[in-house]
Design an enzyme around this catalytic site. Structure first.
Site, PDB file in Angstrom:
ATOM      1  N   LYS A  94     -14.006  38.599  27.661  1.00 58.08           N
ATOM      2  CA  LYS A  94     -14.163  38.811  26.212  1.00 58.08           C
ATOM      3  C   LYS A  94     -15.628  39.048  25.868  1.00 58.08           C
ATOM      4  O   LYS A  94     -15.957  39.871  25.012  1.00 58.08           O
ATOM      5  CB  LYS A  94     -13.584  37.614  25.447  1.00 58.08           C
ATOM      6  CG  LYS A  94     -12.057  37.593  25.517  1.00 58.08           C
ATOM      7  CD  LYS A  94     -11.414  36.281  25.125  1.00 58.08           C
ATOM      8  CE  LYS A  94      -9.922  36.344  25.470  1.00 58.08           C
ATOM      9  NZ  LYS A  94      -9.190  35.110  25.267  1.00 58.08           N
ATOM     10  N   GLN A 131      -9.821  29.329  23.097  1.00 59.00           N
ATOM     11  CA  GLN A 131      -9.122  29.701  24.331  1.00 59.00           C
ATOM     12  C   GLN A 131      -8.065  28.649  24.671  1.00 59.00           C
ATOM     13  O   GLN A 131      -8.346  27.443  24.690  1.00 59.00           O
ATOM     14  CB  GLN A 131     -10.150  29.852  25.474  1.00 59.00           C
ATOM     15  CG  GLN A 131      -9.576  30.391  26.762  1.00 59.00           C
ATOM     16  CD  GLN A 131      -9.053  31.827  26.648  1.00 59.00           C
ATOM     17  OE1 GLN A 131      -9.589  32.638  25.906  1.00 59.00           O
ATOM     18  NE2 GLN A 131      -7.997  32.137  27.362  1.00 59.00           N
ATOM     19  N   ASP A 138      -6.655  36.023  16.938  1.00 61.32           N
ATOM     20  CA  ASP A 138      -5.544  35.908  17.886  1.00 61.32           C
ATOM     21  C   ASP A 138      -4.199  36.214  17.220  1.00 61.32           C
ATOM     22  O   ASP A 138      -3.212  36.493  17.915  1.00 61.32           O
ATOM     23  CB  ASP A 138      -5.456  34.456  18.398  1.00 61.32           C
ATOM     24  CG  ASP A 138      -6.056  34.285  19.787  1.00 61.32           C
ATOM     25  OD1 ASP A 138      -5.979  35.228  20.588  1.00 61.32           O
ATOM     26  OD2 ASP A 138      -6.574  33.187  20.057  1.00 61.32           O
TER      27      ASP A 138
HETATM   28  N1  GUN Z   1      -4.783  32.024  26.732  1.00 69.42           N
HETATM   29  C1  GUN Z   1      -4.059  32.986  27.357  1.00 69.42           C
HETATM   30  N2  GUN Z   1      -3.935  34.071  26.550  1.00 69.42           N
HETATM   31  C2  GUN Z   1      -4.590  33.772  25.401  1.00 69.42           C
HETATM   32  C3  GUN Z   1      -4.823  34.505  24.205  1.00 69.42           C
HETATM   33  O1  GUN Z   1      -4.374  35.647  24.005  1.00 69.42           O
HETATM   34  N3  GUN Z   1      -5.551  33.847  23.252  1.00 69.42           N
HETATM   35  C4  GUN Z   1      -6.025  32.579  23.422  1.00 69.42           C
HETATM   36  N4  GUN Z   1      -6.713  32.031  22.420  1.00 69.42           N
HETATM   37  N5  GUN Z   1      -5.825  31.890  24.541  1.00 69.42           N
HETATM   38  C5  GUN Z   1      -5.113  32.484  25.518  1.00 69.42           C
END
Ligand code: GUN
Length: 285
Positions: free
Chosen positions: A53, A97, A120
């Site tokens: 990211k 996350q 998200d």
């Molecule tokens: N963990 C695995 N995929 C994701 C996601 O798309 N967003 C977040 N915040 N955590 C994750």
């Protein structure tokens, strides 16, 4: 003939387009979008996603702040951090996350994020908007999957789609997005009986169960489109692999995505787009 749906190439194109849009907008508003990512603990998969990211943000011109917290952080401390970021006008997007350590209530944390900064698309108000066909931020992975299907001009309307997996992050929202495109959608999961009988009828098969090489040729329909959302570590080789046994399945299907280089990069690219969308809405308020 098998065709590969490359999320990597599609992502590169989309990131180039987004980079231009962000540069243009920055000229007008004199600031770039700002994404804050919170990582709790040091789960290797999460660390790697968070790095991805950061890299993508840098590529497209989004300011990225990653806040790393010890896994012993209390729920209250994490909620207070979110409050601070909610109140910080320079922050456009907040991503926590997942998964979080067991002592922290994920639902409570997600709900605390200001919905206007929920890049998200996990906040209950965004989920409700998605399921009632109102304007919302689409969750990144499902959004990326639909874009992958659109990139090959897949016919979705009237087709039988099967989603293996029912998570809040992938399974449930992709079910709704496919339904919105008039597919007939079946959600299969760990308690589904006769799984192969169901999956082998699907024109479009989305696999998100987190089991390495779980889907084999007997489970897919001849000529199907298969999207592999899984990210697993192959115990023998140490390499990443999907939920689909790619080599076993590839000659039977018409289109298939690979792991790595499939859904993963698209998820991150969609996160960048969502951040830009939240930023635009905030500066136009
Ligand atoms: N963990 C695995 N995929 C994701 C996601 O798309 N967003 C977040 N915040 N955590 C994750």
């Amino acid at each position: 003939m098998t065709n590969i749906i490359s999320g990597k190439i599609l992502s590169e194109n989309k990131r180039n387009e987004l980079k231009e849009k962000i540069a243009e907008t920055k000229k007008i508003y004199n600031r770039e979008p700002h994404l804050v990512v919170i990582l709790v603990g040091d789960n290797p998969a999460s660390v790697s996603y968070v790095r991805g990211k950061e890299k993508a943000s840098l590529e497209v011109g989004i300011k990225n702040t990653t806040i790393i917290k010890d896994e012993n952080i209390t729920e209250e401390e994490l909620l207070n951090l979110i409050d601070e970021l909610n109140n910080d006008a320079s922050v456009d997007g907040i991503l926590v996350q997942l998964p979080l350590p067991r002592h922290i209530n994920e639902a409570k944390v997600i709900k605390r994020i200001d919905v206007s900064k929920d890049v998200d698309g996990f906040h209950p108000l965004n989920v409700a908007a998605l399921f009632s066909k109102q304007e919302c931020i689409y969750p990144c992975t499902p959004k990326g999957i639909i874009e992958m299907l659109d990139s090959i001009h897949a016919e979705i309307e009237g087709k039988l789609a099967c989603v293996i997996g029912r998570s809040n992050i992938v399974g449930l929202p992709i079910y709704k997005l496919l339904l919105d495109r008039n597919a007939t959608v079946i959600t299969a999961h760990s308690k589904t009986k006769d799984l192969a009988k169901i999956t082998s009828q699907a024109d479009i098969l989305i696999v998100a169960i987190g089991k390495a090489k779980f889907v084999t040729a007997n489970m897919v329909k001849e000529g199907a489109i298969v999207i592999d959302v899984g990210v697993n570590r192959n115990e023998e080789t140490g390499k990443l692999c999907g939920d689909v046994d790619f080599d076993n399945v590839k000659d039977k299907v018409s289109f298939i995505s690979k792991v790595p280089g499939g859904v993963g990069p698209m998820t991150i690219t969609c996160l960048m787009e969502n951040t830009f969308e939240c930023y635009l809405k905030r500066i136009n308020k």
